[in-house]
Design an enzyme around this catalytic site. Structure first.
Site, PDB file in Angstrom:
ATOM      1  N   ASP A  73     -22.265 -12.262 -17.690  1.00  0.00           N
ATOM      2  CA  ASP A  73     -22.045 -10.981 -17.019  1.00  0.00           C
ATOM      3  C   ASP A  73     -20.700 -10.416 -17.465  1.00  0.00           C
ATOM      4  OD1 ASP A  73     -22.052  -8.952 -14.714  1.00  0.00           O
ATOM      5  OD2 ASP A  73     -23.837 -10.137 -14.285  1.00  0.00           O
ATOM      6  N   HIS A 111     -18.894  -6.547 -11.516  1.00  0.00           N
ATOM      7  CA  HIS A 111     -20.290  -6.971 -11.373  1.00  0.00           C
ATOM      8  C   HIS A 111     -20.443  -8.488 -11.488  1.00  0.00           C
ATOM      9  CE1 HIS A 111     -24.599  -7.333 -12.528  1.00  0.00           C
ATOM     10  NE2 HIS A 111     -24.756  -6.257 -11.775  1.00  0.00           N
ATOM     11  N   SER A 273     -29.664  -7.410  -9.281  1.00  0.00           N
ATOM     12  CA  SER A 273     -28.511  -8.156  -9.785  1.00  0.00           C
ATOM     13  C   SER A 273     -28.029  -9.161  -8.749  1.00  0.00           C
ATOM     14  CB  SER A 273     -27.359  -7.196 -10.107  1.00  0.00           C
ATOM     15  OG  SER A 273     -27.507  -6.629 -11.379  1.00  0.00           O
TER      16      SER A 273
END
Length: 432
Positions: A73, A111, A273
């Site tokens: 990520d 994220h 996610s």
């Protein structure tokens, strides 16, 4: 390429002090849950998936010790105590730091931290702060540059990230992003095969409609990948924070999730996610409780113990897969072992769709050669005569008879003509 959250504009920051003062109140209309009887901490009380999806019950057996989850990520933040379980990392984008802990990317640089906190956050104390599904599992932080800012091609980053994760001890790989296309670069064939052949569970998010994903895209289309769809707090397929596709294996919460940012700030966010690392954490619980099981059996336990969705009669369903994930059942139920990955074989897919299309430069014989007697010699063909020249047959049966007949006719004609002329001359002579 899209990370599978519903957009930074939908993230609402929560301040722990404000939560405590407000009695677990939240911002902008977020529903106020009833605190769990075992949770006095307002942050833990917001993590409804711990109770609703059997996570807390599974903790009676294991919390994920001895298992490593690789998060491919934007990088996992280095400062927050919640991420003290990170044991290694790398950057494959050329933008981050060597340890993979510097957030990178064109957007949503936090994220990776949000994803990691759902999978294996340690919390801020024994009973305080956000805690992950597998809080005793270890994490690997692999930073990739989502968007156009990276100097390394995206497909190359992902392949490199997978190889690094496998070589550095990952038992589970989490991928909370989509390419929005069902096909993938051929370089991913070998990378994903490398993970499968080394007994690694690969988890991928299905994608979100709010991010423009109407159906699942790679890597969620790759056979053998554990693909996670998203549901709301009532267990209904999320409209904006999920998508659909025949490769979805199970569903998990994708709305009203929490996440710890790289700077330690707590946020609320939506998207598959977040659903994916919840399932990655459950996979870590299964692997910790059953270290004798291979990746295929871990996946099989998760899909076979999923809670069926009311009204869904055929599985896997394009919205829910095999159903809603159940951590406690996945860890503790009796499930027969399998010999193959129930989600398909990438090796077989490659054989059918890659190698079958390529020409074999040196075909191999499948049977022994057969001896055949030689054929008799062929008579030499006569030279082809000119069709305009007479042959023996045409001279004998056509030319000579025709010539003779013609000469005879001419002679007869001449004789007749001469006789006629004599008669005429005789008739004109004087009589005596």
């Amino acid at each position: 390429m899209h990370v599978c959250d519903s957009g930074a504009s939908r993230v609402r920051r929560l301040v722990a002090a404000a939560l405590a003062v407000a009695g677990i109140a939240t911002l902008t209309g977020f529903a106020t849950p009833s605190p769990s009887p075992v949770d006095s901490d307002p942050i833990r009380a917001l993590e409804y998936w711990l109770d609703d999806y059997g996570v807390r019950d599974a903790w009676q057996t294991t919390k994920g010790a001895g298992v490593t989850i690789a998060v491919i990520d934007t990088g996992i933040g280095k400062g927050p105590v919640e991420f003290s379980g990170v044991v290694g990392g790398t950057d494959v984008s050329g933008l981050g730091s060597a340890d993979g802990r510097t957030p990178v990317g064109a957007r949503d640089t936090d994220h990776g931290s949000w994803v990691a906190s759902l999978a294996a956050s340690r919390g801020t104390g024994v009973d305080t702060g956000m805690i992950g599904v597998a809080p005793e599992a270890e994490l690997l932080s692999i930073s990739v540059g989502f968007g156009s800012t990276s100097a390394v091609p995206f497909v190359e980053e992902i392949a490199d990230a997978i190889y690094w994760a496998v070589d550095n001890g990952a038992d589970i790989i989490n991928m909370s992003f989509t390419t929005n296309t069902q096909e993938w670069d051929e370089s991913w064939d070998d990378a994903f095969l490398y993970a499968f052949e080394h007994d690694v569970v690969v988890v991928a998010a299905a994608g979100n409609r709010d991010s423009g994903t109407t159906v699942v895209g790679a890597p969620a289309t790759i056979p053998g990948v554990l693909v996670v769809g998203g549901v709301d707090r009532d267990g209904v397929a999320s409209v904006g924070a999920s998508t659909q596709g025949i490769t979805i294996a199970v569903s998990a919460p994708s709305e009203d999730l929490l996440g710890v940012s790289a700077d330690g700030t707590l946020v609320e966010w939506n998207g598959t996610s977040g659903a994916a690392p919840i399932v990655a954490g459950i996979a870590a619980l299964v692997r910790s409780a059953h270290p004798e099981l291979d990746a295929d059996d871990v996946i099989n336990r998760i899909i076979q113990t999923a809670t069926p969705v009311e009204g869904v009669s055929w599985v896997p369903d394009p919205l829910y897969g095999y159903g809603l994930v159940d951590a406690n059942a996945a860890v503790n139920a009796i499930v027969p072992t399998v010999s193959t990955n129930p989600l398909g074989s990438l090796a077989e897919w490659i054989r059918l769709h890659r190698r079958a299309a390529a020409a074999d430069p040196e075909p191999t014989a499948t049977t022994a050669p057969v001896e055949i007697d030689p054929l008799p010699p062929v008579d030499e063909a006569a030279a082809q005569a000119n069709p305009l020249l007479p042959t023996e047959d045409t001279l004998l049966y056509a030319t000579i008879p025709l010539t003779a007949t013609t000469l005879a006719a001419i002679l007869v004609g001449l004789g007749v003509t001469a006789a006629v002329r004599r008669v005429r001359l005789a008739s004109r002579a004087p009589r005596r």
